[in-house]
Enzyme design. Structure first.
Site, mmCIF file in Angstrom:
data_model
loop_
_atom_site.group_PDB
_atom_site.id
_atom_site.type_symbol
_atom_site.label_atom_id
_atom_site.label_comp_id
_atom_site.label_asym_id
_atom_site.label_seq_id
_atom_site.Cartn_x
_atom_site.Cartn_y
_atom_site.Cartn_z
ATOM 1 N N LYS A 169 37.088 99.888 131.390
ATOM 2 C CA LYS A 169 36.892 98.765 130.475
ATOM 3 C C LYS A 169 35.532 98.148 130.797
ATOM 4 O O LYS A 169 35.196 97.983 131.979
ATOM 5 C CB LYS A 169 38.003 97.730 130.665
ATOM 6 C CG LYS A 169 39.389 98.248 130.275
ATOM 7 C CD LYS A 169 39.580 98.316 128.768
ATOM 8 C CE LYS A 169 41.003 98.717 128.406
ATOM 9 N NZ LYS A 169 41.209 98.821 126.957
ATOM 10 N N LYS A 272 46.512 106.105 118.164
ATOM 11 C CA LYS A 272 47.687 105.429 118.719
ATOM 12 C C LYS A 272 48.716 105.336 117.601
ATOM 13 O O LYS A 272 48.433 104.765 116.538
ATOM 14 C CB LYS A 272 47.327 104.022 119.203
ATOM 15 C CG LYS A 272 46.470 103.993 120.453
ATOM 16 C CD LYS A 272 46.154 102.577 120.896
ATOM 17 C CE LYS A 272 45.272 102.596 122.134
ATOM 18 N NZ LYS A 272 44.749 101.252 122.462
HETATM 19 MG MG MG Z 1 40.812 100.960 123.366
#
Ligand code: MG
Length: 386
Positions: A169, A272
């Site tokens: 991240k 997703k």
């Molecule tokens: Mg992501």
């Protein structure tokens, strides 16, 4: 039902910091007439929504509300146990894709367990793309935001466990040092970075200045630098930035995906199922990308063993050619409510081959972590939770 499963350690991203996984689960109990009488089936679905409306507009308690007030009555009135009928039946409602996906997943699981077929075999059956399903998928681990030393410690720990891909991240200004340090220490590791839209305020030009140099360190892709709605900005960034752009939050529907591909807003896609409204829509997104020559990988939402097993089945489709966010249950949970999903070899996870999701619920753990339970029965069915 609502569960609250403790995490082994806090998980931080631009969307917030999780210390427990607060999720909506759907347990579907079905009765179907077969040649030898009535057969009862059970299936499980998991809603990927986070507890806050920060990743997408959905959040756990909102998912429970829309499910109880609108989705359950609609599905019970429909009187079908067919997972494929869920998306059309709930298309009447805008959004709430993750809540919808949980119902589709539960009914598909119940049906497939009854037929003694695996989730992976069903996803392969509905895909239009030629190619074999993988028996194992490469495992990948996402490392949350944190001080450099903490991130390095976590990368070291997961590399030692056999993971060969990490996703870091990132936020503006700290990305270059982080990536350079990781790359110098682990030259062979597949490294991706995920911004969760953190560069949105800077605009495409400035984002390209910060992210472009990461190409020096062989970053496989940079994920979702700009805002979810900003496909034009991502297209502009893709023209300026030598690192491939991957989209996550922007890909919330098949038309949005088609537009992103047409604009050149990305050259890699994170799929997703929850964000797209279900595993069947995720297969369609996979097929669309495969037809356009765009590689995909399977993203994660800190799922329990249920969602983790379903994601592993999805990632076995042939165009999932990059390692995704699929890690073992132990990456997040001391005790998982299903499975647990484990590494099957160095850096790989086996695709479950058993009926349905191919993982069993740990009843004791489920009971311990359930914070709320509601049961709804179709007319003429059992009025109490079996
Ligand atoms: Mg992501």
């Amino acid at each position: 039902m609502r569960v609250s499963v403790p995490l082994e350690r806090p998980w931080a991203s631009a969307a917030g910091t999780l210390t427990r996984r607060e999720s909506m689960l759907v347990r579907a109990v079905t009765r179907t007439r077969q040649a030898d009488g009535w057969v009862e089936g059970e299936g499980w679905g998991e809603c990927a929504a986070l507890p806050w409306p920060s990743y997408t507009a959905e959040y756990t308690d909102g998912a429970l509300a829309v499910a109880e007030q609108f989705f359950v009555p609609r599905l019970l009135a429909l009187g079908t146990h067919d997972g494929r009928s869920v998306a059309p039946a709930l298309a009447w409602a805008q959004g709430h894709n993750m809540a919808k996906a949980a119902f589709e997943m539960a009914l598909l699981d119940a049906e497939l367990r009854g037929q003694r077929r695996s989730f992976a075999s069903e996803l392969k059956r509905v895909s239009t793309i030629e190619g074999d399903m993988a028996g194992t998928v490469p495992a990948g681990v996402a490392i949350g935001l944190g001080p450099l030393n903490q991130v390095l410690r976590e990368v070291e720990e997961f590399v030692a466990q056999g993971y060969r891909r990490v996703k870091l991240k990132v936020d503006p200004g700290r990305e270059a040092t982080l990536v350079e340090t990781v790359r110098r220490r682990w030259p062979e590791l597949v490294v991706m970075v995920d911004a969760n839209g953190a560069y949105a305020d800077l605009g495409a030009e400035k984002a390209a200045e910060l992210l472009g140099p990461l190409a020096l360190w062989s970053v496989a892709c940079v994920e979702q630098p700009l805002a979810p709605q900003d496909l034009w900005g991502h297209a502009e960034l893709a023209r300026r930035c030598p690192v491939p752009i991957c989209l996550d939050e922007s890909v919330w529907s098949l038309p949005a995906l088609q537009l992103a591909l047409r604009l050149g807003a990305c050259s890699v896609v994170n799929i997703k199922a929850g964000r797209l409204g279900g595993y069947l829509a995720a297969v369609a997104a996979h097929d669309l990308c495969a037809a356009g020559g765009v590689p995909v990988w399977c993203g994660g939402m800190v799922e329990t063993g249920l969602g983790r097993a379903a994601n592993t089945a999805l990632a076995a489709l042939p165009n999932f050619s990059l390692p995704g966010d699929i890690s073992a249950s132990s990456r997040f949970f001391g005790t998982d409510i299903a499975g647990p999903v484990e590494l099957s070899g160095p850096g790989t996870i086996a695709v479950p081959g058993g009926p349905g999701l191919g993982v069993e619920v740990n009843s004791a753990a489920l009971q311990r972590f359930t914070t709320r339970r509601s049961w709804y029965a179709a007319a003429g069915a059992l009025k109490k939770s079996p």
